[in-house]
Design a protein around this motif. Structure first.
Motif, PDB file in Angstrom:
ATOM      1  N   MET A   1     -63.590  -5.267 -15.071  1.00  0.00           N
ATOM      2  CA  MET A   1     -63.058  -4.069 -14.442  1.00  0.00           C
ATOM      3  C   MET A   1     -61.570  -4.245 -14.156  1.00  0.00           C
ATOM      4  O   MET A   1     -61.149  -5.281 -13.662  1.00  0.00           O
ATOM      5  N   GLN A   2     -60.810  -3.210 -14.492  1.00  0.00           N
ATOM      6  CA  GLN A   2     -59.358  -3.345 -14.361  1.00  0.00           C
ATOM      7  C   GLN A   2     -58.753  -2.235 -13.506  1.00  0.00           C
ATOM      8  O   GLN A   2     -59.313  -1.142 -13.398  1.00  0.00           O
ATOM      9  N   PHE A   3     -57.574  -2.550 -12.940  1.00  0.00           N
ATOM     10  CA  PHE A   3     -56.800  -1.579 -12.169  1.00  0.00           C
ATOM     11  C   PHE A   3     -55.356  -1.591 -12.668  1.00  0.00           C
ATOM     12  O   PHE A   3     -54.762  -2.659 -12.828  1.00  0.00           O
ATOM     13  N   VAL A   4     -54.818  -0.400 -12.921  1.00  0.00           N
ATOM     14  CA  VAL A   4     -53.429  -0.286 -13.404  1.00  0.00           C
ATOM     15  C   VAL A   4     -52.729   0.879 -12.696  1.00  0.00           C
ATOM     16  O   VAL A   4     -53.312   1.955 -12.567  1.00  0.00           O
ATOM     17  N   SER A   5     -51.490   0.653 -12.270  1.00  0.00           N
ATOM     18  CA  SER A   5     -50.690   1.753 -11.703  1.00  0.00           C
ATOM     19  C   SER A   5     -49.716   2.268 -12.745  1.00  0.00           C
ATOM     20  O   SER A   5     -48.940   1.497 -13.301  1.00  0.00           O
ATOM     21  N   TYR A   6     -49.756   3.572 -12.976  1.00  0.00           N
ATOM     22  CA  TYR A   6     -48.821   4.189 -13.923  1.00  0.00           C
ATOM     23  C   TYR A   6     -47.860   5.144 -13.202  1.00  0.00           C
ATOM     24  O   TYR A   6     -47.325   6.074 -13.801  1.00  0.00           O
ATOM     25  N   GLY A   7     -47.703   4.927 -11.925  1.00  0.00           N
ATOM     26  CA  GLY A   7     -46.800   5.785 -11.152  1.00  0.00           C
ATOM     27  C   GLY A   7     -47.006   5.471  -9.695  1.00  0.00           C
ATOM     28  O   GLY A   7     -48.088   5.031  -9.299  1.00  0.00           O
ATOM     29  N   ALA A   8     -45.945   5.684  -8.860  1.00  0.00           N
ATOM     30  CA  ALA A   8     -45.946   5.191  -7.477  1.00  0.00           C
ATOM     31  C   ALA A   8     -46.186   3.685  -7.469  1.00  0.00           C
ATOM     32  O   ALA A   8     -46.834   3.146  -6.584  1.00  0.00           O
ATOM     33  N   ALA A   9     -45.673   3.008  -8.517  1.00  0.00           N
ATOM     34  CA  ALA A   9     -45.672   1.548  -8.554  1.00  0.00           C
ATOM     35  C   ALA A   9     -44.248   1.109  -8.203  1.00  0.00           C
ATOM     36  O   ALA A   9     -43.329   1.366  -8.970  1.00  0.00           O
ATOM     37  N   ARG A  10     -44.083   0.572  -7.035  1.00  0.00           N
ATOM     38  CA  ARG A  10     -42.761   0.184  -6.499  1.00  0.00           C
ATOM     39  C   ARG A  10     -41.832   1.391  -6.356  1.00  0.00           C
ATOM     40  O   ARG A  10     -40.624   1.282  -6.505  1.00  0.00           O
TER      41      ARG A  10
ATOM     42  N   PHE B   1     -56.851   8.160 -10.745  1.00  0.00           N
ATOM     43  CA  PHE B   1     -56.713   8.638  -9.374  1.00  0.00           C
ATOM     44  C   PHE B   1     -55.315   9.229  -9.209  1.00  0.00           C
ATOM     45  O   PHE B   1     -54.326   8.532  -9.323  1.00  0.00           O
ATOM     46  N   ASP B   2     -55.250  10.524  -8.985  1.00  0.00           N
ATOM     47  CA  ASP B   2     -54.023  11.310  -8.830  1.00  0.00           C
ATOM     48  C   ASP B   2     -53.232  11.386 -10.135  1.00  0.00           C
ATOM     49  O   ASP B   2     -53.315  10.480 -10.978  1.00  0.00           O
ATOM     50  N   CYS B   3     -52.514  12.459 -10.285  1.00  0.00           N
ATOM     51  CA  CYS B   3     -51.632  12.607 -11.448  1.00  0.00           C
ATOM     52  C   CYS B   3     -50.405  13.374 -10.978  1.00  0.00           C
ATOM     53  O   CYS B   3     -50.269  14.562 -11.210  1.00  0.00           O
ATOM     54  N   GLY B   4     -49.554  12.663 -10.243  1.00  0.00           N
ATOM     55  CA  GLY B   4     -48.412  13.303  -9.582  1.00  0.00           C
ATOM     56  C   GLY B   4     -47.168  13.348 -10.448  1.00  0.00           C
ATOM     57  O   GLY B   4     -47.053  12.636 -11.445  1.00  0.00           O
TER      58      GLY B   4
END
Ligand SMILES: [Zn+2]
Length: 465
Positions: free
Chosen positions: A1-10, A28-31
């Motif tokens: 199982m993986q987790f990746v941030s594609y936005g609101a990362a730093r 989760f979210d698409c801002g």
């Protein structure tokens, strides 16, 4: 199982966090990314994954930096459900259409300039039709009820105390090894004691915490003093014969300020004959959603207003303005008044006209009540720059600039810490949604409180959970 941030990362905008489990992807979210125009546009347009591969989207709340790029996602091939609460769904109906309108206007403005140079036109990031398509994919879920996204992956929305309908989300996943993992995703975490809203839910236990960290290095003023400070600023400005200009997000902040003004006026703390204008068609629509969803009001609001059949969002001298002509007529208003207008960070919209017309007059006051991102006009005013550009022309800031940060809808350092330490069994913490300085400071605070495994994801960095 993986987790990746594609936005609101730093950073604080463009929230997009992905879980990959059992061969399926849930976003989760698409801002929307916000900030410098060209940079933001490029980041919003180019999604770093294939939208058609997503099983579902889980939407924490209606703020544009969490929901604003859903139309792009749908336009580029996402066909699945977008789960959110009833209030978020109703709010998105207005927020996404308004965002599309802004995209179309912006493209039109750029194309006028391009035409003069003989360059080919650009398309808007998305249109109202794309927004409509995304809105059709919203699926309403109730707070505190478990919803299965697919067998082995379920979510429970809990009240986040951030804005109307905002949720923090408990996630339960049965991974490839048949192990149950409990994860908490805060979305944007609110605060105790904010007007209108109930306090954030306290999560009893979880293994993994993915938490926002916007104010990981700061403490807010207490809300208790905020309304008396607001009254003081209003009375001081009115005594000088000045106008009070309040840039405010059309969603939540405007309703909170109106609610405070209503109470102050009712209790004789500000002149009852002082005209108040809410000049924002979006805020007017959003206020209707607030009136519809009384089930989410806190006890105080119910007691002070609803049980007496009073409307928290209207009082004698309050006028909501939608038409352009009425908005323009405010320029000729003589004598003290309060003007609340959007956009909240003073990047576009009617607030720009009110600032242009009023900041050079020393009798007036601009009151900052919301978060101002880097490189925005709002941030420049907040940092007391004496000269600013509006519509490409320089203006002297001769008015008073005041700040009340107690209305902040985000948990501060101590709220974030108390939320995290209250959860039993946390083994891993991810910090998202924060500028790096705030995140580093909050990481230190967590370490001092006994948390050992803390990561601050980079954009696209893949973590095995
Ligand atoms: Zn938010």
């Amino acid at each position: 199982m993986q987790f990746v941030s594609y936005g609101a990362a730093r950073e604080v905008t463009g929230s997009k966090h992905m879980f990959v489990a059992n061969g399926k992807k849930v976003l989760f979210d698409c801002g929307s990314f916000q900030g410098r125009r060209d940079e933001a546009r490029a980041k919003n347009e180019k999604l770093p994954f294939n939208p058609s591969e997503l099983t579902a989207v889980v939407l924490s709340h209606a703020h544009i930096d969490h929901s604003g790029n859903l139309p792009t996602l749908v336009k580029q091939g996402f066909k699945g459900p977008i789960y959110c609460t009833a209030a978020t769904k109703d709010l998105c109906d207005y927020m996404l259409r308004d965002s599309a309108f802004i995209q179309e206007k912006e493209a039109q403005y750029i194309n006028e300039k391009k035409a003069k140079k003989g360059e080919p036109p650009i398309e808007p990031l998305y249109t109202e039709k794309d927004a409509d398509d995304a809105i059709k994919q919203l699926r309403e879920v109730n707070f505190n009820e478990k919803t299965e996204i697919y067998p082995g992956f379920s979510v429970t929305f809990r009240e986040a105390g951030h804005i109307l309908g905002a949720a923090l989300i408990e996630i339960e996943v049965i991974d490839e090894n048949a192990q149950l993992k409990k994860i908490v995703f805060t979305g944007d975490l609110g605060r105790k004691g904010l007007p209108l809203l109930r306090d954030p839910y306290e999560v009893p236990e979880a293994e993994i915490l993915i938490t926002e960290s916007t104010y990981g290095n700061r403490l807010h003023e207490s809300f208790v003093d905020a309304e008396s400070k607001l009254a003081e600023i209003i009375n001081k400005t009115a005594a000088k014969g000045g106008k009070l200009i309040i840039p405010a997000f059309a969603l939540e902040r405007t309703q909170e300020i109106v609610y405070s003004l209503n109470k102050l006026s009712k209790n004789g703390k500000i002149p009852q004959d002082l005209p108040v204008y809410v000049d924002s068609p979006l805020a007017v629509n959003v206020t209707e959603v607030f009136k519809k969803h009384k089930e989410f009001y806190d006890q105080e609001t119910l007691k002070e207003f609803v049980n007496d059949k009073q409307d928290p969002f209207s009082f004698a001298r309050l006028t909501y303005i939608t038409s352009v002509d009425d908005s323009k007529a405010l320029n000729n208003h003589i004598g003290p008044c309060i003007i609340i207008s959007a956009s909240g960070m003073c990047e576009f919209g009617r607030i720009l006209h009110h600032l242009r017309n009023n900041i050079e007059d020393h009798r007036n006051t601009v009151l900052i009540v919301g978060y101002m991102a880097e490189n925005t006009l709002g941030r420049k005013l907040l940092e007391k720059e004496r000269k600013v550009n509006i519509f490409g022309k320089p203006y002297e800031v001769n008015c008073t600039v005041e700040v009340i940060d107690a209305y902040s809808a985000h948990a501060d350092r101590s709220d974030l810490l108390s939320f995290a330490t209250h959860i039993k069994g946390i083994k891993k913490v991810f910090l998202v949604h924060g500028e790096e300085k705030a995140q580093m400071a909050f990481k230190d605070a967590l370490t001092q409180n006994g948390f050992k495994w803390i990561q601050i994801p980079q954009f696209g960095e893949v973590f095995e959970l």
